[in-house]
Write an enzyme that holds these catalytic residues in place. Structure first.
Site, PDB file in Angstrom:
ATOM      1  N   ARG A 148       1.958  13.992   7.103  1.00 47.73           N
ATOM      2  CA  ARG A 148       2.716  14.120   8.252  1.00 47.73           C
ATOM      3  C   ARG A 148       4.516  14.493   7.965  1.00 47.73           C
ATOM      4  O   ARG A 148       5.132  15.002   8.646  1.00 47.73           O
ATOM      5  CB  ARG A 148       2.757  13.195   9.289  1.00 47.73           C
ATOM      6  CG  ARG A 148       1.478  13.288  10.020  1.00 47.73           C
ATOM      7  CD  ARG A 148       1.176  11.902  10.773  1.00 47.73           C
ATOM      8  NE  ARG A 148       0.678  10.722   9.921  1.00 47.73           N
ATOM      9  CZ  ARG A 148       0.425   9.485  10.348  1.00 47.73           C
ATOM     10  NH1 ARG A 148       0.611   9.252  11.728  1.00 47.73           N
ATOM     11  NH2 ARG A 148      -0.125   8.601   9.444  1.00 47.73           N
ATOM     12  N   LEU A 152       0.771  -1.351   0.014  1.00 49.17           N
ATOM     13  CA  LEU A 152       0.081   0.037  -0.114  1.00 49.17           C
ATOM     14  C   LEU A 152       0.709   1.247   0.058  1.00 49.17           C
ATOM     15  O   LEU A 152       1.556   1.362   1.074  1.00 49.17           O
ATOM     16  CB  LEU A 152      -0.903   0.116   1.216  1.00 49.17           C
ATOM     17  CG  LEU A 152      -1.722  -1.267   1.406  1.00 49.17           C
ATOM     18  CD1 LEU A 152      -2.721  -1.084   2.725  1.00 49.17           C
ATOM     19  CD2 LEU A 152      -2.436  -1.577   0.063  1.00 49.17           C
TER      20      LEU A 152
HETATM   21  C1  UD1 Z   1      -1.643   1.816   9.761  1.00 52.93           C
HETATM   22  C2  UD1 Z   1      -2.705   1.029  10.757  1.00 52.93           C
HETATM   23  C3  UD1 Z   1      -2.127   0.993  12.205  1.00 52.93           C
HETATM   24  C4  UD1 Z   1      -0.747   0.420  12.121  1.00 52.93           C
HETATM   25  C5  UD1 Z   1       0.151   1.181  11.419  1.00 52.93           C
HETATM   26  C6  UD1 Z   1       1.412   0.469  11.459  1.00 52.93           C
HETATM   27  C7  UD1 Z   1      -4.714   1.233   9.565  1.00 52.93           C
HETATM   28  C8  UD1 Z   1      -5.988   1.790   9.524  1.00 52.93           C
HETATM   29  N1  UD1 Z   1      -3.924   1.715  10.371  1.00 52.93           N
HETATM   30  O1  UD1 Z   1      -1.859   3.273  10.439  1.00 52.93           O
HETATM   31  O2  UD1 Z   1      -3.121  -0.021  12.691  1.00 52.93           O
HETATM   32  O3  UD1 Z   1      -0.426   0.229  13.546  1.00 52.93           O
HETATM   33  O4  UD1 Z   1      -0.384   1.245   9.934  1.00 52.93           O
HETATM   34  O5  UD1 Z   1       2.267   1.160  10.700  1.00 52.93           O
HETATM   35  O6  UD1 Z   1      -4.390   0.767   8.401  1.00 52.93           O
HETATM   36  N2  UD1 Z   1      -2.564   4.054   2.261  1.00 52.93           N
HETATM   37  C9  UD1 Z   1      -3.066   4.079   0.945  1.00 52.93           C
HETATM   38  N3  UD1 Z   1      -4.065   4.619   0.664  1.00 52.93           N
HETATM   39  C10 UD1 Z   1      -5.072   5.187   1.777  1.00 52.93           C
HETATM   40  C11 UD1 Z   1      -4.561   5.261   2.917  1.00 52.93           C
HETATM   41  C12 UD1 Z   1      -3.159   4.607   3.392  1.00 52.93           C
HETATM   42  O7  UD1 Z   1      -2.467   3.439   0.061  1.00 52.93           O
HETATM   43  O8  UD1 Z   1      -6.115   5.608   1.344  1.00 52.93           O
HETATM   44  C13 UD1 Z   1      -1.204   3.465   2.372  1.00 52.93           C
HETATM   45  C14 UD1 Z   1      -0.143   4.460   2.962  1.00 52.93           C
HETATM   46  O9  UD1 Z   1       0.599   4.952   1.808  1.00 52.93           O
HETATM   47  C15 UD1 Z   1       0.660   3.745   3.812  1.00 52.93           C
HETATM   48  C16 UD1 Z   1      -0.435   2.592   4.287  1.00 52.93           C
HETATM   49  O10 UD1 Z   1      -1.387   2.472   3.468  1.00 52.93           O
HETATM   50  O11 UD1 Z   1       1.681   2.880   3.271  1.00 52.93           O
HETATM   51  C17 UD1 Z   1      -0.603   2.981   5.899  1.00 52.93           C
HETATM   52  O12 UD1 Z   1      -1.349   4.039   5.631  1.00 52.93           O
HETATM   53  P1  UD1 Z   1      -1.178   5.171   6.976  1.00 52.93           P
HETATM   54  O13 UD1 Z   1      -1.982   6.372   6.868  1.00 52.93           O
HETATM   55  O14 UD1 Z   1       0.253   5.365   7.112  1.00 52.93           O
HETATM   56  O15 UD1 Z   1      -1.499   4.398   8.204  1.00 52.93           O
HETATM   57  P2  UD1 Z   1      -1.039   4.646   9.747  1.00 52.93           P
HETATM   58  O16 UD1 Z   1      -1.852   5.516  10.467  1.00 52.93           O
HETATM   59  O17 UD1 Z   1       0.292   4.660   9.969  1.00 52.93           O
HETATM   60 CA    CA Z   2       1.936   4.371   8.515  1.00 53.52          CA
END
Ligand code: UD1
Ligand code: CA
Length: 449
Positions: A16, A9
């Site tokens: 941030r 993903l």
């Molecule tokens: C996420 C997890 C959290 C975990 C953490 C670990 C979720 C809801 N939460 O939180 O439980 O402890 O990772 O690092 O998943 N992304 C997409 N499309 C979107 C949103 C996100 O591709 O619409 C991708 C981001 O680019 C990223 C990953 O998903 O690589 C995780 O997203 P991020 O927003 O970083 O989630 P966290 O708040 O870190």
């Molecule tokens: Ca993250």
């Protein structure tokens, strides 16, 4: 890995980071975050990367082969991101490994272990977790009394009680593909972020009595997510320490390692000493017996045995054994320095060949030049290689002695065994074994007044 597909993903912006560059393209120890993640799953049958924010830029930055890109047009959450892959996986019945594009320090071995535990336990979902004293913004793992996983609750949505849980979600999972997509149809965005969380599939599957397990690693640093530049620096520092530790165990002396930066791509033989405040980058190779630093920057160079590089900037150069460089030398790309040569203080060498045992010891600029063996270049000598439009070549034959403060106006060819008088401006070729003087004779006049 057989019958297993990896999904990374990487569609999020990384708000941030507060950056025009997408988060996953920032570098940890010289390597883009997304490149490291893609390499973890290099051996999989199929690798899918979900891209969205500045997707074109992300796509062209990835050099790992055989990647399928899937677009997530709107970044509606990690659950929505996985959903975008459903179309291309509709006939797939195996397991899906889901990785976060912002967790680059994860080891291949750990992913392998996660998959084998998932298969052995015949679980529907397996999540990689870790216990930490500071679970901060990570999702919390809520377990059933039998140890299976009941839910993952995001920190922002967690009650005080749940916030106390120290076991966190790494964002790395294995799912049975069919079960995952059917659960994804039921997730909602009624949470504090208004997003479709991937983590919500856990409680959905658990309510259907599906087996969800956690595989715990004890190395928090391996699973740390990089969400801002502070975490980027923490991850880099961890990687940096690891690289140096490996080097030290392999026989490299690192003096004051806190100040030394060496990228993973660098190869260093045993019995090399790296002095403080030194940076070594790229595909640099350093043979045994060298002393690099203090205060040196070496990028993409090959360095032969017993070379010294002190307080100097050296990049894209080939350096043979027993060469001495510095202090304060600047060696630029496409330079070749043969054995026992010496480049001294405040000398710059650009796109030139310096022969065996030749000395450019003080305050010189040598550009676009070919210097033979056993030459002495006097202090302050420069090649005038640029006429404002084009660069021109200077050649100097073996055994010549160029007096101090000489200007060599290129194109110009100095033969073998030539002596050039100090202070000359040489504009014409000089044949072998001749003396060239190109300056005005000194006159002594009566002092006026
Ligand atoms: C996420 C997890 C959290 C975990 C953490 C670990 C979720 C809801 N939460 O939180 O439980 O402890 O990772 O690092 O998943 N992304 C997409 N499309 C979107 C949103 C996100 O591709 O619409 C991708 C981001 O680019 C990223 C990953 O998903 O690589 C995780 O997203 P991020 O927003 O970083 O989630 P966290 O708040 O870190
Ligand atoms: Ca993250």
């Amino acid at each position: 890995m057989k019958n297993t597909v990896a999904i990374i993903l990487a569609a999020g912006e990384g708000t941030r980071f507060n950056s025009v560059t997408p988060k996953v393209l920032h570098k940890v120890l010289g390597k883009m975050i997304i490149e490291s993640v893609a390499e973890i799953v290099d051996g999989f049958d199929k690798k899918i990367i979900v891209v969205g924010h500045k997707s074109e830029l992300v796509k062209k930055s990835i050099s790992v082969q055989n990647v399928v890109f899937v677009e997530q047009i709107k970044q509606l959450g990690s659950g929505d991101a996985v959903k975008q892959t459903e179309k291309i996986l509709k006939n797939f019945t195996g397991d899906l490994v889901v990785l976060s594009g912002d967790v680059p320090l994860l080891k291949k071995k750990t992913v392998g272990k996660l998959v084998s535990v998932h298969k052995k336990e015949k679980a529907v979902a397996t999540v990689l977790t870790c216990e930490t004293e500071n679970p901060s913004h990570y999702g919390r793992i809520v377990r059933n009394s039998d140890g299976t996983v009941k839910a993952i609750v995001e920190a922002k949505d967690a009650s005080d009680e749940i916030k106390k849980i120290k076991e966190i979600n790494s964002g790395i999972y294995v799912f049975s593909s069919k079960e995952l997509f059917s659960a994804l149809h039921n997730i909602k965005n009624d949470n504090s972020k208004g997003e479709y969380y991937l983590t919500d599939v856990m409680s959905i599957l658990s309510r259907q009595d599906k087996k969800i397990i956690a595989y715990k690693t004890d190395d928090f640093r391996e699973i740390m997510g990089i969400n801002n530049r502070y975490e980027l620096a923490l991850a880099e520092n961890y990687m940096r320490e690891k690289v140096l530790e490996n080097l030290m165990h392999s026989g490299v002396t690192v003096v004051n390692p806190d100040t030394v930066y060496v990228e993973e791509t660098v190869e260093i033989e045993k019995d090399v000493t790296i002095m403080p405040s030194t940076i070594i980058k790229g595909r640099t190779k350093i043979r045994s017996g060298c002393v690099i630093g203090p205060f040196s920057y070496v990028d993409s160079c090959t360095v032969g045995k017993n070379v010294e590089i002190r307080a100097s900037f050296v990049y894209g150069a080939e350096i043979a054994e027993d060469v001495q460089i510095g202090p304060f030398s600047h060696i630029r790309k496409e330079t070749k320095i043969d054995k026992k040569a010496r480049i001294g203080n405040f000398s710059e060498i650009k796109k030139s060949t310096i022969g065996e045992n030749t000395k450019v010891s003080h305050l010189s600029y040598i550009g676009d030049s070919i210097l033979g063996k056993n030459i002495n270049i006097g202090a302050g000598t420069i090649t005038c290689n640029y006429d404002g439009k084009n660069k021109h070549k200077t050649e100097i034959g073996d055994g010549s002695f160029v007096g101090s403060n000489t200007n060599l106006v290129a194109p110009v060819k100095i033969g073998k065994g030539v002596l050039i008088a100090a202070g000359s401006t040489i504009t014409h070729n000089v044949p072998d074994n001749k003396l060239a003087i190109a300056r005005q004779r000194q006159v002594i006049k009566k002092r006026q007044g």
